[in-house]
Write a protein that holds these residues in place. Structure first.
Motif, PDB file in Angstrom:
ATOM      1  N   ILE A 271      35.231  27.881  89.731  1.00 32.62           N
ATOM      2  CA  ILE A 271      34.770  28.529  88.503  1.00 32.62           C
ATOM      3  C   ILE A 271      33.495  27.841  88.036  1.00 32.62           C
ATOM      4  O   ILE A 271      33.432  26.614  87.977  1.00 32.62           O
ATOM      5  CB  ILE A 271      35.825  28.445  87.382  1.00 32.62           C
ATOM      6  CG1 ILE A 271      37.145  29.055  87.842  1.00 32.62           C
ATOM      7  CG2 ILE A 271      35.336  29.157  86.122  1.00 32.62           C
ATOM      8  CD1 ILE A 271      38.256  28.951  86.823  1.00 32.62           C
ATOM      9  N   SER A 272      32.504  28.652  87.712  1.00 26.45           N
ATOM     10  CA  SER A 272      31.279  28.110  87.119  1.00 26.45           C
ATOM     11  C   SER A 272      30.942  28.932  85.878  1.00 26.45           C
ATOM     12  O   SER A 272      31.296  30.106  85.784  1.00 26.45           O
ATOM     13  CB  SER A 272      30.114  28.138  88.112  1.00 26.45           C
ATOM     14  OG  SER A 272      29.792  29.481  88.436  1.00 26.45           O
ATOM     15  N   PHE A 273      30.276  28.277  84.924  1.00 31.41           N
ATOM     16  CA  PHE A 273      29.944  28.961  83.680  1.00 31.41           C
ATOM     17  C   PHE A 273      28.507  28.643  83.296  1.00 31.41           C
ATOM     18  O   PHE A 273      28.117  27.482  83.173  1.00 31.41           O
ATOM     19  CB  PHE A 273      30.892  28.501  82.566  1.00 31.41           C
ATOM     20  CG  PHE A 273      30.678  29.210  81.257  1.00 31.41           C
ATOM     21  CD1 PHE A 273      30.957  30.558  81.123  1.00 31.41           C
ATOM     22  CD2 PHE A 273      30.179  28.525  80.149  1.00 31.41           C
ATOM     23  CE1 PHE A 273      30.759  31.227  79.924  1.00 31.41           C
ATOM     24  CE2 PHE A 273      29.970  29.169  78.946  1.00 31.41           C
ATOM     25  CZ  PHE A 273      30.262  30.526  78.836  1.00 31.41           C
ATOM     26  N   GLU A 274      27.711  29.698  83.135  1.00 35.32           N
ATOM     27  CA  GLU A 274      26.317  29.541  82.721  1.00 35.32           C
ATOM     28  C   GLU A 274      26.162  30.083  81.302  1.00 35.32           C
ATOM     29  O   GLU A 274      26.655  31.156  80.984  1.00 35.32           O
ATOM     30  CB  GLU A 274      25.392  30.323  83.664  1.00 35.32           C
ATOM     31  CG  GLU A 274      25.499  29.912  85.128  1.00 35.32           C
ATOM     32  CD  GLU A 274      24.749  30.877  86.034  1.00 35.32           C
ATOM     33  OE1 GLU A 274      23.627  31.287  85.654  1.00 35.32           O
ATOM     34  OE2 GLU A 274      25.290  31.239  87.093  1.00 35.32           O
TER      35      GLU A 274
ATOM     36  N   GLN B 125      32.371  38.191  88.584  1.00 33.80           N
ATOM     37  CA  GLN B 125      31.549  37.670  87.487  1.00 33.80           C
ATOM     38  C   GLN B 125      31.885  38.411  86.184  1.00 33.80           C
ATOM     39  O   GLN B 125      32.090  39.625  86.184  1.00 33.80           O
ATOM     40  CB  GLN B 125      30.063  37.828  87.801  1.00 33.80           C
ATOM     41  CG  GLN B 125      29.577  36.905  88.922  1.00 33.80           C
ATOM     42  CD  GLN B 125      28.072  36.968  89.085  1.00 33.80           C
ATOM     43  OE1 GLN B 125      27.505  38.052  89.191  1.00 33.80           O
ATOM     44  NE2 GLN B 125      27.415  35.815  89.103  1.00 33.80           N
ATOM     45  N   PHE B 126      31.947  37.657  85.088  1.00 34.68           N
ATOM     46  CA  PHE B 126      32.279  38.227  83.790  1.00 34.68           C
ATOM     47  C   PHE B 126      31.276  37.774  82.734  1.00 34.68           C
ATOM     48  O   PHE B 126      30.883  36.597  82.700  1.00 34.68           O
ATOM     49  CB  PHE B 126      33.686  37.796  83.350  1.00 34.68           C
ATOM     50  CG  PHE B 126      34.781  38.381  84.192  1.00 34.68           C
ATOM     51  CD1 PHE B 126      35.349  39.603  83.861  1.00 34.68           C
ATOM     52  CD2 PHE B 126      35.230  37.715  85.333  1.00 34.68           C
ATOM     53  CE1 PHE B 126      36.362  40.153  84.642  1.00 34.68           C
ATOM     54  CE2 PHE B 126      36.231  38.255  86.122  1.00 34.68           C
ATOM     55  CZ  PHE B 126      36.802  39.481  85.775  1.00 34.68           C
ATOM     56  N   ASP B 127      30.871  38.726  81.900  1.00 30.90           N
ATOM     57  CA  ASP B 127      30.021  38.402  80.750  1.00 30.90           C
ATOM     58  C   ASP B 127      30.923  37.981  79.591  1.00 30.90           C
ATOM     59  O   ASP B 127      31.890  38.681  79.256  1.00 30.90           O
ATOM     60  CB  ASP B 127      29.186  39.614  80.338  1.00 30.90           C
ATOM     61  CG  ASP B 127      28.135  39.971  81.385  1.00 30.90           C
ATOM     62  OD1 ASP B 127      27.558  39.033  81.952  1.00 30.90           O
ATOM     63  OD2 ASP B 127      27.912  41.172  81.620  1.00 30.90           O
TER      64      ASP B 127
ATOM     65  N   LEU C  67      27.948  33.630  81.336  1.00 33.30           N
ATOM     66  CA  LEU C  67      28.275  34.290  82.606  1.00 33.30           C
ATOM     67  C   LEU C  67      29.237  33.385  83.362  1.00 33.30           C
ATOM     68  O   LEU C  67      28.892  32.263  83.734  1.00 33.30           O
ATOM     69  CB  LEU C  67      27.016  34.535  83.436  1.00 33.30           C
ATOM     70  CG  LEU C  67      27.253  35.160  84.825  1.00 33.30           C
ATOM     71  CD1 LEU C  67      27.856  36.563  84.686  1.00 33.30           C
ATOM     72  CD2 LEU C  67      25.954  35.203  85.629  1.00 33.30           C
ATOM     73  N   MET C  68      30.453  33.883  83.570  1.00 28.97           N
ATOM     74  CA  MET C  68      31.454  33.112  84.303  1.00 28.97           C
ATOM     75  C   MET C  68      31.623  33.710  85.698  1.00 28.97           C
ATOM     76  O   MET C  68      31.806  34.914  85.847  1.00 28.97           O
ATOM     77  CB  MET C  68      32.795  33.112  83.555  1.00 28.97           C
ATOM     78  CG  MET C  68      33.831  32.200  84.196  1.00 28.97           C
ATOM     79  SD  MET C  68      35.389  32.114  83.254  1.00 28.97           S
ATOM     80  CE  MET C  68      34.844  31.257  81.783  1.00 28.97           C
ATOM     81  N   THR C  69      31.555  32.832  86.696  1.00 31.69           N
ATOM     82  CA  THR C  69      31.710  33.246  88.092  1.00 31.69           C
ATOM     83  C   THR C  69      32.969  32.617  88.655  1.00 31.69           C
ATOM     84  O   THR C  69      33.159  31.396  88.568  1.00 31.69           O
ATOM     85  CB  THR C  69      30.494  32.828  88.935  1.00 31.69           C
ATOM     86  OG1 THR C  69      29.303  33.396  88.357  1.00 31.69           O
ATOM     87  CG2 THR C  69      30.634  33.305  90.371  1.00 31.69           C
TER      88      THR C  69
ATOM     89  N   PRO D 208      33.403  42.763  82.752  1.00 29.43           N
ATOM     90  CA  PRO D 208      32.782  42.600  84.079  1.00 29.43           C
ATOM     91  C   PRO D 208      31.260  42.573  83.936  1.00 29.43           C
ATOM     92  O   PRO D 208      30.678  43.361  83.176  1.00 29.43           O
ATOM     93  CB  PRO D 208      33.257  43.845  84.834  1.00 29.43           C
ATOM     94  CG  PRO D 208      34.539  44.232  84.161  1.00 29.43           C
ATOM     95  CD  PRO D 208      34.344  43.899  82.719  1.00 29.43           C
ATOM     96  N   HIS D 209      30.626  41.659  84.657  1.00 30.30           N
ATOM     97  CA  HIS D 209      29.170  41.523  84.607  1.00 30.30           C
ATOM     98  C   HIS D 209      28.520  42.845  85.014  1.00 30.30           C
ATOM     99  O   HIS D 209      28.956  43.518  85.963  1.00 30.30           O
ATOM    100  CB  HIS D 209      28.740  40.399  85.547  1.00 30.30           C
ATOM    101  CG  HIS D 209      27.272  40.117  85.522  1.00 30.30           C
ATOM    102  ND1 HIS D 209      26.551  39.942  84.366  1.00 30.30           N
ATOM    103  CD2 HIS D 209      26.378  39.987  86.551  1.00 30.30           C
ATOM    104  CE1 HIS D 209      25.290  39.706  84.654  1.00 30.30           C
ATOM    105  NE2 HIS D 209      25.156  39.736  85.979  1.00 30.30           N
TER     106      HIS D 209
END
Length: 452
Positions: free
Chosen positions: A3-6, A110-112, A14-16, A92-93
């Motif tokens: 999991i990464s979060f920008e 990916q999720f916004d 933005l979470m991947t 969803p992104h």
């Protein structure tokens, strides 16, 4: 799972999430085994269907369900563990490519995520906020006495009509020559209050009328904008009113005049209970005491309004992820469409800002509520509701039962929880900030509350 979060601009996140087969495999196998135990397929005993057949029929659907459940759990866990103040639901992104779950893992999603703007919503003794006391003067006490006397009044039969009297009489439809129409509408004992007739020339027809008098008037002209009143008076369907243009005769058979109750022991007992008050002086004092308690609640409501206005100015204009929040709002109101979002977004942001401010104030001051707080708020609402009808001597047991019944209704719970938080927050903040004490009459206070 990786999991990464920008979150470069602090509000648009933005979470991947990268899902490996090992993340969901065991749960999928467990679910499919349970399906196999219960599967009823012709040619096989229950529980003996080949696993290959079960996987072929249910495998993809179960995998999709398990991955969706896993994504939800991991997103909320990450948000909680990393103290991310997420607004609304993750979406969803917009640039997310469709994920083909028929292929082998890994899968990338990916999720916004909308993130609350940073703010410092604090109050100290250096902050000054208005606090109003509503004056309980002779005028407001007199108004309250008049209200009690009016509610406890009675009707007397009289011989001649005056404004606000109630008439009872026989209605008969007339023909074009002014005679009783054969087969026309007849209503015996029709109740009428001429004071509420909308058109003056029709109202004046009843001035000074006496028992036995016959008045000719036109119901449609008397109530030109209210088909409901005409249909109720003539006992006809609302749809029939449009075609009803006839004059009617009205023979007065009874005139009733409402008389207020006398300010004496009978009224004292009715308002406050048997012998609780012995004379008018005690009556006025008891009323003043009740009004002060009632107005204290109103004063606290105004105080929280002023806290909100003060804090909104103090934190200033905040930057929100508007585009993303509008997507969230549209997603939650799909049936209402984009027009609803455009019309209501600005107000929703104002409410969201106050929610975030209040949340910080509640946490900073260690405010917590329990069932007892919510019950007391419900009882406060019950007392206020009865007070609107002049019922001030309701037994505590009855108040308690009424509050309990209200708390059984789901539509009340959220408002009682919010009100409970406001009550505790008000009590705490009045001891935190510097109060700018002001006094206002009830009329002045009501104008302030209404923003006039």
């Amino acid at each position: 799972m990786k999991i990464s979060f920008e979150n470069p601009d602090k509000v648009n996140g933005l979470m991947t999430l990268t899902v490996e087969e090992a993340d969901y495999k065991d749960n999928v196998e467990k679910t499919l085994k349970n399906y196999r135990k219960k599967a009823n397929v012709p040619g096989f005993r229950v529980g003996m269907v080949p696993m290959g057949m079960i996987k072929k029929q249910y495998g993809t659907a179960v995998k999709v369900e398990e991955i969706n459940k896993l994504l939800g759990e991991e997103i909320y866990k990450y948000v909680k563990d990393n103290n991310i103040q997420m607004l609304g639901e993750p979406l969803p992104h917009e640039a997310q490519e469709p994920v083909d779950l028929e292929k082998e893992a890994p899968y990338t999603f990916q999720f916004d995520i909308a993130v609350a703007p940073e703010m410092n919503a604090t109050l100290t003794g250096d902050d000054t906020i208005d606090h109003y006391t509503i004056a309980v003067d002779d005028d407001i006490i007199n108004r309250q006495i008049d209200m009690f006397a009016s509610r406890a009044g009675h009707y007397d039969k009289v011989e001649e009509y005056q404004a606000n009297d109630m008439l009872k009489g026989d209605l008969r439809e007339l023909d074009a020559e002014g005679n009783t129409k054969e087969g026309g509408i007849t209503v015996e004992g029709a109740v009428l209050m001429p004071e509420y007739i909308k058109v003056d020339d029709q109202k004046k027809l009843f001035d000074g009328c006496k028992l036995g008098d016959i008045i000719t008037f036109n119901p449609k002209k008397a109530y030109p904008e209210s088909d409901v009143e005409v249909s109720s008076l003539l006992k006809i369907k609302k749809e029939e009113v449009a075609e009803m243009n006839s004059d009617f005769s009205y023979q007065v058979t009874e005139i009733s005049r409402y008389t207020k109750a006398e300010v004496g022991q009978e009224l004292f007992d009715q308002v406050f209970g048997k012998d609780a008050v012995k004379d008018e002086k005690e009556f006025r004092e008891k009323i003043a005491e009740g009004l002060k308690a009632q107005f204290a609640v109103d004063s606290d409501f105004k105080f929280i309004q002023d806290v909100r206005k003060y804090m909104e100015n103090k934190v200033g204009e905040l930057t929100y992820p508007d585009a993303l929040l509008k997507r969230v709002m549209l997603n939650n109101n799909k049936d209402k469409g984009q027009e609803y979002v455009d019309k209501n977004y600005e107000q929703s942001i104002k409410e969201l800002t106050w929610h975030l401010i209040k949340e910080q104030l509640v946490n900073a001051n260690g405010i917590k509520i329990d069932d007892a707080d919510i019950k007391e708020t419900a009882k406060e609402a019950a007392r206020a509701q009865f007070a609107q009808y002049g019922m001030t001597n309701i037994p505590e047991e009855y108040i308690d039962n009424y509050a309990t019944d209200m708390l059984k209704k789901k539509e009340y719970i959220d408002s009682f929880v919010d009100r409970s938080i406001d009550r505790k927050l008000t009590a705490v903040l009045k001891n935190v900030v510097k109060l700018n004490e002001k006094t206002a009459t009830l009329d002045e206070f009501n104008k302030l509350v209404q923003g006039e």
